[in-house]
Design a protein around this motif. Structure first.
Motif, short mmCIF file in Angstrom:
data_model
loop_
_atom_site.label_atom_id
_atom_site.label_comp_id
_atom_site.label_asym_id
_atom_site.label_seq_id
_atom_site.Cartn_x
_atom_site.Cartn_y
_atom_site.Cartn_z
N GLY A 158 8.73 -2.72 42.48
CA GLY A 158 7.39 -2.17 42.41
C GLY A 158 6.91 -1.67 43.76
O GLY A 158 7.59 -1.82 44.78
N TYR A 159 5.74 -1.07 43.77
CA TYR A 159 5.16 -0.60 45.03
C TYR A 159 4.69 -1.78 45.86
O TYR A 159 4.26 -2.80 45.32
N PRO A 160 4.75 -1.64 47.19
CA PRO A 160 4.25 -2.73 48.04
C PRO A 160 2.73 -2.86 47.91
O PRO A 160 2.03 -1.90 47.57
N ALA A 195 5.35 5.40 58.77
CA ALA A 195 6.67 5.91 59.09
C ALA A 195 7.49 6.11 57.82
O ALA A 195 8.30 7.05 57.73
N CYS A 196 7.31 5.25 56.84
CA CYS A 196 8.01 5.39 55.56
C CYS A 196 7.36 6.48 54.69
O CYS A 196 8.05 7.27 54.05
N LYS A 197 6.03 6.50 54.72
CA LYS A 197 5.31 7.47 53.90
C LYS A 197 5.56 8.91 54.36
O LYS A 197 5.40 9.85 53.58
N ALA A 198 5.92 9.08 55.63
CA ALA A 198 6.16 10.42 56.15
C ALA A 198 7.17 11.18 55.31
O ALA A 198 7.03 12.39 55.09
N CYS A 199 8.20 10.49 54.81
CA CYS A 199 9.22 11.15 53.99
C CYS A 199 9.14 10.76 52.52
O CYS A 199 9.47 11.55 51.65
N HIS A 200 8.73 9.53 52.28
CA HIS A 200 8.71 9.05 50.90
C HIS A 200 7.38 9.30 50.20
O HIS A 200 7.24 9.01 49.01
N GLY A 201 6.42 9.87 50.93
CA GLY A 201 5.17 10.29 50.31
C GLY A 201 4.05 9.29 50.50
O GLY A 201 4.27 8.09 50.64
N ILE A 247 13.81 9.52 46.62
CA ILE A 247 13.82 8.06 46.65
C ILE A 247 12.39 7.53 46.66
O ILE A 247 11.59 7.87 47.53
N SER A 248 12.10 6.70 45.67
CA SER A 248 10.78 6.06 45.56
C SER A 248 10.98 4.56 45.45
O SER A 248 12.09 4.08 45.15
N CYS A 249 9.92 3.83 45.66
CA CYS A 249 10.00 2.37 45.60
C CYS A 249 10.46 1.88 44.22
O CYS A 249 11.23 0.93 44.10
N THR A 250 9.99 2.55 43.18
CA THR A 250 10.20 2.05 41.82
C THR A 250 11.62 2.24 41.31
O THR A 250 11.92 1.82 40.20
#
Length: 592
Positions: free
Chosen positions: A589-591, A542-548, A582-585
């Motif tokens: 850091g990345y999950p 669900a998060c990756k759908a927009c955040h890649g 918007i990215s995690c970093t």
């Protein structure tokens, strides 16, 4: 009737999901950059249906389109669960207001001719018949400043240029839950006689019990009169050269109106020479009298009478002209790979008035990318005004679920920073399709209502798509500095662009990962910023759908405005400029 120009789907650079970011608190009052009045109890969401209407100024020779503009409006009672109000609960009206540019005092209260200002002869007496031109053309006789449908009028109808009386919306649509003002007869000339294709009207909602104003919003009634045909049909031009036809010269070759009238007469002469007609002696001529146009079919009954024996207006205009060649060179007069100036803007508003002036135009999208070339638009299999590209024709999915399938089968996949983003298409039809039939993918989260065009579709909470994204051809944000379109968005949320701030309608929100428009999470909420990791653990896709897929951000996660994002419970924030994916970093850091 509620359309006068081609509808174009919602291909936008920053679609509503792109408003990721955080704010100061959870009552969604907005960030410091947002001018949302938290004390307001109601909200008006007003929008023009097309982004550009067309109207002739002169009605003495032949006519393509009358003055007929359309505005729709929702009235929202704000709350944790906002409610759309009906005509039993609120009254809605409109009046003219001055340009958003404070240096300009342009205002358009009337379409009548007065005080030395000529706007139109629509309501004037035809000396040859003794009737008004509008009666000779349409068989009805509205008073000056009154339109063709439901008696919708201009604000200055009672006392032009001195009064600006609010006019009531002429009906309420219980299926759409919007108020409609169909047929406002506005023209692109302001009360000072100056051209202004982007006049503003203020739409207000009031309490029926006491008349108190609950909320208002300024909205553009765009209108242009550039479809005048003289580029080709003025004397000496390619459309006024034919053996055996005595084309006319303008009475005054220094007067623009005289040149225009001569060109229009030459079209009638050319038509009479090519077909068994006597239009020259039947002025004024309504082209749609023989060539059916959905735009002028107010009752929606379809072709009738003479229309049954002739091609439809769009087939005649696009199909016929699309085949014409220059007798001197043999080249197509409207080249299939031509620029807008060489093709669509020869007739449609564009030479001066910019019809395609929204986010798509800003991104380099042109009319042909959505509608195809002239021969495709004029193809006999196309239903004019109805077979239009849909939002999902280009917005085929997200970073996880994209319904386009093999992207190589579609030419011109949209490039972002030189790379195909794999999320949106640049062209709404498959290459090689001579009819440019729009791609229809089902299941996209950006899809319109079934069997509905964008301008008639509803989205989040039953609110019209156009109320949050802007009108067809004028999707927010608008880059044209002369247009007034951005004013509505600025009044609602403090900046131009898709209406993305929850506080426009909501006074409070539950924390939700997907309850917003197009499956969005909370926007401008510190609680979301601080707790979103839990939602990621529950449903990473669900998060990756927009955040890649790699969580580095995509076009769907770009910030709609400058944001302040909370990084921790101690109130530590970072500033994120508008347009940042918007990215995690950005914060950590990345999950794992």
């Amino acid at each position: 009737m509620d359309s006068f120009s081609k509808v174009i789907t919602t291909l936008i650079i920053s679609i509503s999901i792109a408003a990721c970011g955080g704010g100061d608190d959870d009552d969604v009052e907005g960030s410091t950059l947002n001018e949302i009045d938290a004390s307001k109890t109601h909200q008006v969401l007003a929008f023009n249906d097309l982004g550009m209407h067309c109207a002739d100024l002169d009605y003495s020779t032949f006519v393509i389109l009358p003055p007929f503009n359309v505005v729709h409006a929702h009235v929202i009672e704000k709350g944790a669960e906002p409610r759309i109000l009906s005509s039993l609960e609120v009254d809605v009206d409109y009046k003219a207001v001055e340009d958003a540019d404070l240096l300009s005092d342009s205002i358009n209260t009337t379409s009548q001719n007065q005080s030395g200002v000529w706007k139109t002869n629509f309501w004037d007496i035809n000396p040859d018949s003794g009737n008004t031109y509008v009666f000779d053309l349409f068989g009805i006789d509205p008073q000056p400043d009154e339109g063709l449908a439901f008696g919708q009028t201009m604000p200055g109808i009672l006392n032009p240029y001195t009064a600006n009386d609010p006019q009531a919306f002429n009906h309420f649509d219980p299926d759409k839950m919007w108020f409609a003002a169909d047929g406002i007869p506005i023209l692109p000339i302001d009360d000072a006689g100056e051209p202004n294709p982007y006049p503003l009207m203020q739409v207000s909602a009031s309490n029926p019990a006491n008349g108190d104003i609950l909320a208002s919003q300024d909205v553009v009634l765009p209108v242009a009169s550039e479809a005048d045909c003289q580029n080709c049909h003025a004397i000496g031009e390619v459309g006024a050269i034919r053996d055996g036809v005595d084309f006319v010269f303008p009475e005054d070759d220094t007067d623009a109106n005289s040149i225009l009238q001569a060109a229009k007469i030459n079209i009638l002469l050319l038509h009479d020479a090519k077909h068994p007609t006597d239009l020259f002696n039947q002025q004024p001529v309504l082209c749609a009298g023989c060539h059916y146009s959905v735009a002028l079919d107010l009752a929606g009954t379809g072709p009738a009478g003479e229309q049954l024996a002739h091609d439809k207006m769009s087939q005649v205009m696009h199909g016929h002209h699309g085949e014409l060649t220059d007798p001197a060179t043999g080249d197509l007069l409207f080249p299939t790979d031509g620029t807008l100036e060489e093709t669509c803007y020869q007739c449609h508003p564009g030479k001066t008035t910019k019809c395609l002036r929204g986010a798509m135009g800003n991104a380099g999208i042109v009319c042909q990318d959505c509608h195809g070339g002239m021969l495709a638009v004029g193809n006999e299999t196309r239903e004019p005004w109805l077979d239009e590209p849909r939002c999902e024709s280009c917005h085929t999915g997200d970073a996880v679920n994209n319904l386009a399938g093999d992207m190589d089968t579609v030419v011109n996949a949209l490039d972002v920073d030189g790379n195909t983003d794999g999320i949106r298409l640049r062209q709404a039809w498959y290459e090689g399709d001579l009819t440019a039939t729009p791609i229809t993918e089902t299941g996209s989260i950006f899809a319109e209502d079934d069997n509905q065009l964008y301008r008639n579709s509803l989205g989040h909470g039953g609110v019209a798509c156009e109320a949050c994204h802007g009108s067809t051809h004028a999707i927010w944000p608008i880059a044209n500095p002369d247009a007034n379109d951005n004013e509505a968005a600025k009044q609602l949320q403090g900046y131009s662009g898709t209406i993305i701030e929850c506080g426009v309608c909501h006074t409070s929100l539950p924390l939700t990962p997907d309850g917003g428009p197009h499956g969005m999470h909370n926007v401008n909420s510190s609680s979301w910023n601080l707790e979103h990791e839990d939602f990621y653990e529950d449903n990473p896709n669900a998060c990756k759908a927009c955040h890649g897929l790699n969580l580095e951000g995509t076009v769907l996660s770009r910030t709609a405005t400058d944001r302040q994002l909370y990084r921790d419970d101690d109130g530590d924030k970072i500033s994120v400029p508008k347009g940042t994916p918007i990215s995690c970093t950005l914060c950590h850091g990345y999950p794992d």
